[in-house]
Every structure is written in C-alpha cells, then in structure tokens.
Design a protein around this motif. Sequence first.
Motif, PDB file in Angstrom:
ATOM      1  N   ASP A  71       1.006  -1.198   0.199  1.00 31.61           N
ATOM      2  CA  ASP A  71      -0.162   0.027   0.034  1.00 31.61           C
ATOM      3  C   ASP A  71       0.851   1.147  -0.081  1.00 31.61           C
ATOM      4  OD1 ASP A  71      -2.203   1.767   0.222  1.00 31.61           O
ATOM      5  OD2 ASP A  71      -2.081   1.780   2.550  1.00 31.61           O
ATOM      6  N   GLU A  72       1.948   1.194   0.888  1.00 28.72           N
ATOM      7  CA  GLU A  72       2.572   2.414   0.931  1.00 28.72           C
ATOM      8  C   GLU A  72       3.559   2.591  -0.330  1.00 28.72           C
ATOM      9  OE1 GLU A  72       5.168   1.475   4.333  1.00 28.72           O
ATOM     10  OE2 GLU A  72       3.593   2.239   5.752  1.00 28.72           O
ATOM     11  N   LYS A  73       3.972   1.659  -1.105  1.00 30.41           N
ATOM     12  CA  LYS A  73       4.710   1.759  -2.285  1.00 30.41           C
ATOM     13  C   LYS A  73       3.742   2.009  -3.721  1.00 30.41           C
ATOM     14  CE  LYS A  73       8.598   0.057  -4.799  1.00 30.41           C
ATOM     15  NZ  LYS A  73       9.615  -1.136  -4.774  1.00 30.41           N
ATOM     16  N   PHE A  74       2.970   1.211  -3.728  1.00 30.29           N
ATOM     17  CA  PHE A  74       2.001   1.470  -4.767  1.00 30.29           C
ATOM     18  C   PHE A  74       0.469   1.887  -4.636  1.00 30.29           C
ATOM     19  CE2 PHE A  74       4.483  -2.631  -5.008  1.00 30.29           C
ATOM     20  CZ  PHE A  74       5.418  -2.240  -6.273  1.00 30.29           C
ATOM     21  N   GLY A  75       0.155   1.955  -3.554  1.00 26.71           N
ATOM     22  CA  GLY A  75      -1.362   2.642  -3.143  1.00 26.71           C
ATOM     23  C   GLY A  75      -2.415   1.817  -3.085  1.00 26.71           C
ATOM     24  N   TRP A  76      -3.540   2.210  -2.295  1.00 32.17           N
ATOM     25  CA  TRP A  76      -4.676   1.492  -2.238  1.00 32.17           C
ATOM     26  C   TRP A  76      -5.189   0.549  -3.160  1.00 32.17           C
ATOM     27  CZ3 TRP A  76      -9.595   1.880  -3.495  1.00 32.17           C
ATOM     28  CH2 TRP A  76      -9.974   3.484  -3.880  1.00 32.17           C
ATOM     29  N   ALA A  77      -5.375   1.307  -4.329  1.00 26.96           N
ATOM     30  CA  ALA A  77      -6.084   0.816  -5.390  1.00 26.96           C
ATOM     31  C   ALA A  77      -5.157  -0.339  -6.265  1.00 26.96           C
ATOM     32  CB  ALA A  77      -6.460   2.136  -6.519  1.00 26.96           C
TER      33      ALA A  77
END
Length: 455
Positions: free
Chosen positions: A189-195
Amino acid sequence: QQPDDLGPPTTSTSIAPLLFLLSVYISNQWARSLIFYLTDFSASTTPNPFAHINTSLNLSNSQYGLLASLYFTILFSTVSLLAGTISDKFPNKEKQLTILSGVGLSLSMVMMGLSNSFSSLALSRFLTGVACAFTTPSGYKYLQNLYGNGSTNINSSTKNSISPDFASGLYSTAVYLGGAFSSLSILLDEKFGWANTSFAVGGVCALVTLLNVLFLPNLDNKTIQISDNKTENNNDNDNGLAQGESTIQIATSILSQNSILYLATFFRFAAGLTLGIWGASYFKGSFPDSTASYALTNAVVVGVFGGSSAILGGQLSTTVGKRYGPDNRLLIPAIGSLITTIPFFLIFSSSSSFYFAMAMLAASYFLCENWFAPTIAVLCSRVGKDRQGTALGLFTVLGGLANAAPAAVGWAVESTQYELRDVLSVGVTSLYLISSLLFFFDLRFNNNKLKDLNE
C-alpha cells in the motif's frame, strides 16, 4: 467418468487437494481483510489519499465500521446458509462452488480498486461477502467427505494418514495466513497505493482459482473413495431436502439442537473479528513510529502463531476425541478462550511498549486460535451427513452476524468519550470470556443429556 470430473481420482491420504483448497481460502481471507490495512484514522498520521482509502474517499469511523463489518455481513450471512444448503442438495459439487467463490473474489477486488465513493466501495464489499460465503461450507464439507467419508466418527477404524480434524485444522490456518498477507499489504500500500494493492490481490485470487480449476479433483458423483477401499453410495434419498423439508426447517432444527454451541461460536467469532478489524488501527495509532515493524511483526504473529495454533487444534481434537469422547473436544476452545483473556487485557491496558504488546498478541493467538477444528468436528458429529453443509452454513452465518461487534466498537469510539484502547480492552476480553463459558456450558449440558439417556 463424468464430463466435469477433472484430474485423477481422489484418494483419502493425499494432502494435495487440501493444499489447493487452502490456497483459495487464503485468498478469501486476504481479500476479506484487505480493507482493514488500507485505512489509517490516526490523528498523528499525515493524510495520504494515495495510501489510505479512508482519506481518499473521505470515510468516517462509522462508515469504515460499516464497510468492514455489517456491509460485508448483510449478504455474507444470508448467502452462507444458502451455500451450505446447496452443498447438501448437490453432493460432490463442492469444487464448482469453490471456483465460483474465487471468481467472485477476483471481481470484488477489481471493484474495490476502482471505487471512487463510499457507495461504490460498499458494492464491492457486498460482492466480497457473497463470494466468501461459498468458500467455507463447501470447503469444510469437501474435506469431511474426502478424509472422513463424510463422517467425524473418530473412533471408527481408519487407515487415513490425514484425519478430518487435522484437515479442518490445517484448512483453518487460511484465516491466519490470509491475515498475515493482509498485514503485509501495508508495505504494498505504501509503495503502490490502495487501488493498485486491491488489483494485485484480485490477481492472486484469479490465479489460485485457475489452479483449482486445473488441479483440484472432483469427488466422484456417485461414490466417495474411503480408506478401506470400499465405496458408499452417495445418491440415496436420505437428504432432508428430498423428504420435503425446507432450508429454514432444517436450519431451525439444527440450530435448536445445538443452540449453546452456536451461541459460543457467535461470541468467539465476535472476539476475533473485533480484534482483526480494529487491531491495525489500534497499533498504528498507538505506535505511529512502528508502522513498518507492525506490518512484518503482525504477519509473523498471525501467520505463524495463529496458524500453528490452528494445526495444533486439529491434532488435539483428534487425540482428545479418541481418548475422552467426541464432545470433550470442546474443552480445547473453552480453555483456550479463557486463558487468552489475560494477554489480551495486557495488550490494551498499556501502550508503553510496542514489542511487549506484540508479544502478548503472539501469546494470545497461540493460546486461542485452536478452536476451528474441534468446534467443527463436534458440530458435524451431531448432525447427519446429509445436513453437514447446512450446519456449516449456519456456522458461517454466525461468523457474519458477529461483525456487529466491530461495528459497535466504531460507534462507541465515535459517540462516547472512551478511546479505542479502552473499548477494545473491555470488549475483546469480555467476548472471549463469554465464549469460553458457553463452550464449557455446552459440554456440561450435552454430557448430562447423554448421561440421562444412558440411565
């Protein structure tokens, strides 16, 4: 061979079918729990709409509580009973039901990644609930049929190297392994985002579903292979549905005969779900400088300590059942839930040390996550083979209804002066204590009933 019989004939000693089913259940739990780790309501955290779905979609605490619990539960609980009944009505179609579940989970994760409002996210949670509902009743019944010939009579002679209790225990480790992957999703999540994290989990669901399409054996439509190389006709007319009983009548009969056990199950589910849904928010809020450490440490705690406890619960269930009688297997969840109230209370009573809190969390997982196999074994031993799917569907329904507890926590934090730590300290500890007492009471009640019948 029937046209839909894919792969080699099933055998009662191979662990491969168990592992294939396990992969689907892991992806199920990962998808179900993912939203817990894509949110952060901590006041000390800088709002990040890229990584935090609550910030991106402007979700309140109560909206998150609804999405994480009740909105998932509405269809999950309703469809679980239907899924169990379908598995009874159409014997040996558990593979097909499992595949449908995997396809639904894949689609729900894509919908989650595309969500741009509370309403669209709610729709994805509805679909997740429907898909998850078809996983456990069909999965547990498949294992009972494969490794126990649909019977949990552990005193019968068998050459199986894998007992039904052990198979159920290993299968239930998916709850903890899926939770571990969900925890590690914080790093994605921190690197690629929640979506993008949602899309990635959807891809995993699709992959394991394809593997099961290709390699999970069908149980033969007419017979089930059993350990002494005999076969049992599985097309008889002893099914409750065939006798004209409705799903509601069958479910009501099962529920009334096992009301205390189901009530204990409800509170036990409520305790675990409350911790699972709010645990990440508590730890990230109480220890904001240890978010990365929490992701890794929690994955180890849930996956290793929770998973090993589930496997041990399967082994203990077999041993206790053989030596002391089938119903005495309930001593395992009764004692485990009682003892674990101590480390759970210590987790929330003090937030001075991150590693102390995580050590207590590890101890609690190891002590109490042994409950699935013995509870399911006792439940299946009390109902006929033709009603096991419905009984397991009810078991899953209660797991869905227990989501009311995490929703109540969200309301309490938002509407009262109590902090999340205080609500969890009292709430989680009380739920485990109540479930323990009910497991003990069910065991005492049924032992007395058997004693009266024998006199």
